[in-house]
Motif scaffolding. Sequence first.
Motif, short mmCIF file in Angstrom:
data_model
loop_
_atom_site.label_atom_id
_atom_site.label_comp_id
_atom_site.label_asym_id
_atom_site.label_seq_id
_atom_site.Cartn_x
_atom_site.Cartn_y
_atom_site.Cartn_z
N ILE A 45 0.87 -1.18 0.00
CA ILE A 45 0.00 0.00 0.00
C ILE A 45 0.91 1.22 0.00
O ILE A 45 1.85 1.30 0.78
N GLU A 46 0.65 2.14 -0.92
CA GLU A 46 1.57 3.26 -1.09
C GLU A 46 0.82 4.59 -1.09
O GLU A 46 -0.08 4.80 -1.90
N GLY A 47 1.19 5.47 -0.16
CA GLY A 47 0.66 6.82 -0.14
C GLY A 47 1.37 7.66 -1.19
O GLY A 47 2.59 7.62 -1.30
N LEU A 48 0.59 8.41 -1.96
CA LEU A 48 1.15 9.19 -3.06
C LEU A 48 0.99 10.69 -2.88
O LEU A 48 1.48 11.45 -3.69
N GLY A 49 0.29 11.10 -1.83
CA GLY A 49 -0.11 12.49 -1.74
C GLY A 49 0.54 13.30 -0.65
O GLY A 49 1.56 12.92 -0.07
N SER A 102 -2.66 20.81 3.12
CA SER A 102 -1.49 21.00 2.28
C SER A 102 -0.90 22.40 2.46
O SER A 102 -1.63 23.38 2.56
N LYS A 103 0.41 22.46 2.47
CA LYS A 103 1.10 23.74 2.53
C LYS A 103 1.43 24.26 1.13
O LYS A 103 1.84 25.39 0.96
N ASP A 104 1.26 23.41 0.12
CA ASP A 104 1.63 23.78 -1.25
C ASP A 104 0.78 22.96 -2.24
O ASP A 104 1.13 21.83 -2.58
N LEU A 105 -0.33 23.55 -2.70
CA LEU A 105 -1.23 22.82 -3.60
C LEU A 105 -0.59 22.52 -4.94
O LEU A 105 -0.93 21.51 -5.57
N SER A 126 1.08 19.40 -4.35
CA SER A 126 0.09 18.31 -4.26
C SER A 126 -0.27 17.80 -5.65
O SER A 126 -0.38 16.59 -5.86
N GLY A 127 -0.43 18.72 -6.59
CA GLY A 127 -0.71 18.33 -7.97
C GLY A 127 0.43 17.55 -8.58
O GLY A 127 0.21 16.55 -9.27
N LYS A 128 1.65 17.98 -8.32
CA LYS A 128 2.83 17.26 -8.83
C LYS A 128 2.90 15.85 -8.24
O LYS A 128 3.18 14.88 -8.94
N LEU A 129 2.65 15.75 -6.93
CA LEU A 129 2.66 14.43 -6.29
C LEU A 129 1.61 13.52 -6.91
O LEU A 129 1.85 12.33 -7.14
N ALA A 130 0.42 14.06 -7.19
CA ALA A 130 -0.64 13.27 -7.82
C ALA A 130 -0.22 12.78 -9.20
O ALA A 130 -0.42 11.61 -9.54
#
Length: 189
Positions: free
Chosen positions: A77-81, A88-91, A94-98
């Motif tokens: 199981i892997e968290g990606l976000g 979030s401190k930086d949306l 967050s988009g890049k992580l997604a």
Amino acid sequence: MEIEIPPTEKPYDKAEGERRGLIIVNTGDGKGKSTAALGLAIRAHGRGKKVKVYQFMKVPTARFGEHRAFEAIGITIEGLGDGFSWKSKDLDNSGKLARDGWDKAKQAILSGDYFLVVLDEITYPLIYGWLDLNEVLKTLRDRPKEVHVCLTGRRCPQEIVEIADTVTEMTKIKHAFNAGIPAQRGIED
């Protein structure tokens, strides 16, 4: 409550179609979307099938109950976000992580190495515009025919609902949080 007489005959005929990978969607405003997907992962794992779970909103270091349990039984199981948007401190990040997470999930789906790939909370990066819906649709359509994919999250795009084989909408009837009761460890984490 009205008492019913249990059926004595099978209420359906056996399906005659081919066995193939399914697209399964758990959506809606009620609780249980992720829980149902994780239960599906356990069911597949219990049958000796290879499973991969991606959580698009959870951080990679998350240690919720499902992470501890899945680690103990051998499901990856892997968290990606970066957590939910209000944390979030930086949306932009967050988009890049997604997007980076989607690249991993896409590779897992298309590889054919997994019986089931769970895309937990993927609807959020889709509806926030962080992921390209057409790319997700193309991946779902182009996946090897034996790969099952389960997608979860509120407000699932209609385009995904249309190509899905099974769609369940969780409806909130009542929730403890609305009565001022905080989330309970082991129930909601």
